[in-house]
Design a protein around this motif. Structure first.
Motif, PDB file in Angstrom:
ATOM      1  N   SER A  41      -4.803   3.533  11.033  1.00  0.00           N
ATOM      2  CA  SER A  41      -5.480   4.820  11.149  1.00  0.00           C
ATOM      3  C   SER A  41      -6.364   5.035   9.929  1.00  0.00           C
ATOM      4  O   SER A  41      -5.996   4.650   8.806  1.00  0.00           O
ATOM      5  N   GLU A  42      -7.519   5.647  10.152  1.00  0.00           N
ATOM      6  CA  GLU A  42      -8.448   5.980   9.075  1.00  0.00           C
ATOM      7  C   GLU A  42      -8.918   7.413   9.263  1.00  0.00           C
ATOM      8  O   GLU A  42      -9.279   7.829  10.366  1.00  0.00           O
ATOM      9  N   SER A  78     -11.096   4.142   0.432  1.00  0.00           N
ATOM     10  CA  SER A  78     -12.212   3.220   0.670  1.00  0.00           C
ATOM     11  C   SER A  78     -13.492   3.971   1.009  1.00  0.00           C
ATOM     12  O   SER A  78     -13.530   5.201   1.077  1.00  0.00           O
ATOM     13  N   GLY A  97     -14.733   3.464   3.956  1.00  0.00           N
ATOM     14  CA  GLY A  97     -14.643   3.619   5.401  1.00  0.00           C
ATOM     15  C   GLY A  97     -15.009   2.381   6.191  1.00  0.00           C
ATOM     16  O   GLY A  97     -15.527   1.395   5.660  1.00  0.00           O
ATOM     17  N   TYR A 115     -12.756   7.648   2.338  1.00  0.00           N
ATOM     18  CA  TYR A 115     -11.830   7.614   3.463  1.00  0.00           C
ATOM     19  C   TYR A 115     -10.454   7.161   2.996  1.00  0.00           C
ATOM     20  O   TYR A 115     -10.318   6.458   1.982  1.00  0.00           O
ATOM     21  N   SER A 116      -9.446   7.556   3.771  1.00  0.00           N
ATOM     22  CA  SER A 116      -8.069   7.135   3.534  1.00  0.00           C
ATOM     23  C   SER A 116      -7.608   6.293   4.716  1.00  0.00           C
ATOM     24  O   SER A 116      -7.833   6.655   5.880  1.00  0.00           O
ATOM     25  N   ASP A 117      -6.953   5.165   4.411  1.00  0.00           N
ATOM     26  CA  ASP A 117      -6.577   4.186   5.431  1.00  0.00           C
ATOM     27  C   ASP A 117      -5.098   3.832   5.315  1.00  0.00           C
ATOM     28  O   ASP A 117      -4.561   3.744   4.199  1.00  0.00           O
TER      29      ASP A 117
END
Length: 359
Positions: A257-258, A290, A292, A347-349
């Motif tokens: 999920s991102e 990141s 993204g 972004y968070s992953d």
């Protein structure tokens, strides 16, 4: 009537025998024998000084690690920007690190390190909690650790990506990331994720996507916030099944999920993903902050040189870490955090690896 009643047990035994024979015929029924118990000793305070780190460990007294994680308490206010992950990685004894020659560096490892670091700001709330994923399987009864490393990153806002690949004929179960030295306070690992050593994934630069199966590699990404170079090194660790184990019937499925953010300065975000009912058992996970699109483009860094990870750990569906001894963990969470002043296009992953040994 007595005669009829005496015959019923015989018929019952025949039915049971038939069922057992059906189960014994290859290809007719399978039961996933993978089991995972999460072990954690709780939090260790620190670091208490700038440009330092603390090393903690979680131990599998039974089973072998398939991966592990770390969760950090960072407090509030601007000093929270100084707390970061420096390492989440395997160890043969709870203190020794695999930082020497590359390749297969350990077998049947049962310790996981959680290494928390500090930049130029500290507070009394800092602490690190390690998590070991203690793995058992009727089929995969041995594991091995593969380590790879790369020099750097050296300059500000530069990615240092390195990939560790499992030996042919083995299965990736999890992985870890580490940077050195701690004295470069702006240096940190901002990603650790499953991937493939093939052209479609940029030979480790693109992460495994949601629903992909049987990744063979683990990538780690170092990120330099501008503190220069003192022999900076980024390490990747792949936890793989042992040699000479028939893995043809095994499946490791990726869940990913991102989400957008965090983008404000001194802000955090938590993102969670889980193993579905038919995916297999959660055996490990990964995390990133990141730029993204990490599964479709080569990895790029987030919007600010001060961005960092503060958590990658087994959790419940709401993103809270699970407790010591949990045997039913099905989710993995990433806790990301920005520096200051802001972090646009960040972004968070998060990744979860879900295993079925087909036994």
């Amino acid at each position: 009537m007595d005669k009829f009643l005496r015959r019923r047990p015989l018929a019952g035994r025949a039915l049971i025998l038939g069922a057992l024979l059906a189960l014994a015929v290859p290809g007719t029924a399978y039961a996933n024998t993978v089991g995972v118990t999460v072990k954690t000793p709780g939090a260790t305070s620190g670091p208490g000084a700038a440009f330092a780190e603390i090393s903690t460990n979680a131990h599998c007294s039974s089973g072998l690690i398939s991966g592990g994680g770390i969760d950090q308490a960072i407090g509030t206010g601007s000093s929270s920007n100084g707390n970061k992950i420096n390492g989440t990685s395997p160890s043969p004894d709870g203190s020794t690190e695999y930082t020497g020659s590359t390749g297969v560096v350990g077998t049947d490892v049962a310790y996981w390190l959680g290494i928390g670091g500090s930049g130029g700001a500290v507070n009394a709330s800092f602490s690190s909690t390690p998590y070991a994923m203690c793995f058992t399987s009727n089929l995969i009864n041995h594991t091995q650790v593969v380590m790879n490393k790369v020099a750097g990153p050296v300059t500000s806002s530069t990615v240092g990506l390195v990939t560790a690949t499992c030996p042919s004929g083995t299965r990736l179960l999890g992985g870890g990331a580490r940077i050195t030295p701690a004295s470069v306070g702006s240096l940190k690992p901002i990603a650790g994720f499953p991937t493939f050593n093939d052209s479609a994934h940029g030979y480790g630069q693109k992460a495994a996507a949601d629903g992909e199966t049987n990744p063979d590699s683990w990538s780690a990404v170092g990120w330099n916030g501008g503190g220069g170079d003192s022999g900076n090194t980024t390490y990747a660790y792949a936890i793989c099944s042992g040699n000479n184990i028939n893995i043809s019937g095994t499946t490791v499925k990726v869940r990913f999920s991102e989400v957008s953010g965090p983008t404000a300065g001194t802000a955090g975000a938590t993102v969670t993903v889980g193993c579905g009912q038919n995916d297999g058992k959660l055996v490990s996970g990964g995390a990133a902050i990141s730029g993204g699109s990490v599964t479709t483009t080569n990895f790029t860094g987030p919007g600010s040189p001060g961005d960092h990870l503060n958590g990658s750990y087994p959790s419940d569906s709401g993103g809270s870490p699970v407790s010591d001894g949990t045997t039913s963990a099905a989710y993995w969470s990433a806790f990301t955090h920005t520096g200051a002043p802001s972090s646009p296009n960040t972004y968070s992953d998060v990744w979860a690896l879900c295993a079925d040994d087909g036994v």
